[in-house]
Write an enzyme that holds these catalytic residues in place. Sequence first.
Site, short mmCIF file in Angstrom:
data_model
loop_
_atom_site.label_atom_id
_atom_site.label_comp_id
_atom_site.label_asym_id
_atom_site.label_seq_id
_atom_site.Cartn_x
_atom_site.Cartn_y
_atom_site.Cartn_z
N SER A 31 63.16 59.50 70.88
CA SER A 31 63.96 60.44 70.10
C SER A 31 64.34 61.66 70.92
CB SER A 31 63.20 60.89 68.85
OG SER A 31 62.78 59.78 68.08
N1 SAH Z 1 58.49 57.77 68.06
C1 SAH Z 1 59.19 57.08 69.13
C2 SAH Z 1 60.62 56.79 68.74
C3 SAH Z 1 60.84 55.34 68.80
S1 SAH Z 1 62.36 54.71 68.13
C4 SAH Z 1 59.07 57.84 70.44
O1 SAH Z 1 58.58 58.97 70.44
O2 SAH Z 1 59.44 57.29 71.49
C5 SAH Z 1 61.74 53.87 66.69
C6 SAH Z 1 60.72 52.81 66.91
O3 SAH Z 1 60.41 52.26 65.64
C7 SAH Z 1 61.17 51.63 67.77
O4 SAH Z 1 60.29 51.46 68.84
C8 SAH Z 1 61.12 50.45 66.82
O5 SAH Z 1 60.73 49.22 67.44
C9 SAH Z 1 60.10 50.90 65.81
N2 SAH Z 1 60.15 50.24 64.51
C10 SAH Z 1 61.24 49.90 63.77
N3 SAH Z 1 60.87 49.30 62.63
C11 SAH Z 1 59.50 49.26 62.63
C12 SAH Z 1 58.52 48.74 61.73
N4 SAH Z 1 58.84 48.14 60.58
N5 SAH Z 1 57.21 48.85 62.07
C13 SAH Z 1 56.85 49.45 63.23
N6 SAH Z 1 57.72 49.95 64.12
C14 SAH Z 1 59.04 49.85 63.84
#
Ligand code: SAH
Length: 223
Positions: A61
């Site tokens: 993000s």
């Molecule tokens: N918090 C992260 C942002 C990652 S983007 C950071 O600091 O880098 C969002 C993430 O959510 C992705 O890696 C995606 O694979 C995950 N995601 C999406 N749906 C999900 C679910 N149902 N359960 C767990 N993770 C999920």
Amino acid sequence: MDPLETAKIKLIMELRHQGITDAVVLKAIENTPREEFLPAALRMQAYDNQPLPIGCDQTISQPYIVAFMTQHLKLDRSMVVLEIGTGSGYQAAVLSRLCRRVYTIERHRPLMREAQARFQAQGLHNITTRVGDGYKGWPEAAPFDRIVVTAAAPEPPEALIAQLAVGGFMLIPVGPQWQGQQIQRITRTETGIETEDLLPVRFVPMLPGVERAAGNNGTGDGG
Ligand code: SAH
């Protein structure tokens, strides 16, 4: 001076101008090396105020969004937090500096492997991880003082609301995949829930189930 250090100081000043005024939150961001959460080729961009690709079609993000969510979580050292969407692990690392324990769930096993290695290398021992489906939450560790979801859901998942402590709240981007999403604050009260819109955003979608793409010989939920 190290160019990354200079860029970091500039970013912190920018975040302050954008309304991130909580000194404790800014300190946690300053102490978390974002470059360590990025693919090697993108390290020099670590302190640009933008999202960046981390593999598996996902993004880390934007620093402003991480800071915004962290500030709005109003954490203290006693709190237990659930994060959905570990991704690079960056948001979890920032949170771990401000609360008692972070539970974090990711549906892409390769991303989780990398995130775990980072937590270990950085000595962040109060983060517990699981490869699984965030829509189910983490019932064995509930209730949570705070839940933060870092992917956009069409609507707030009932299972997550049920895992909030009374008086606790969840921050979650809610809305359709390519249109207006809002970060909502959903507070669990004695009698029900209260919902407020905090900020228009655009997050990657929250998808159901564990990803079983090539390179991921996942053996199921849990871990
Ligand atoms: N918090 C992260 C942002 C990652 S983007 C950071 O600091 O880098 C969002 C993430 O959510 C992705 O890696 C995606 O694979 C995950 N995601 C999406 N749906 C999900 C679910 N149902 N359960 C767990 N993770 C999920």
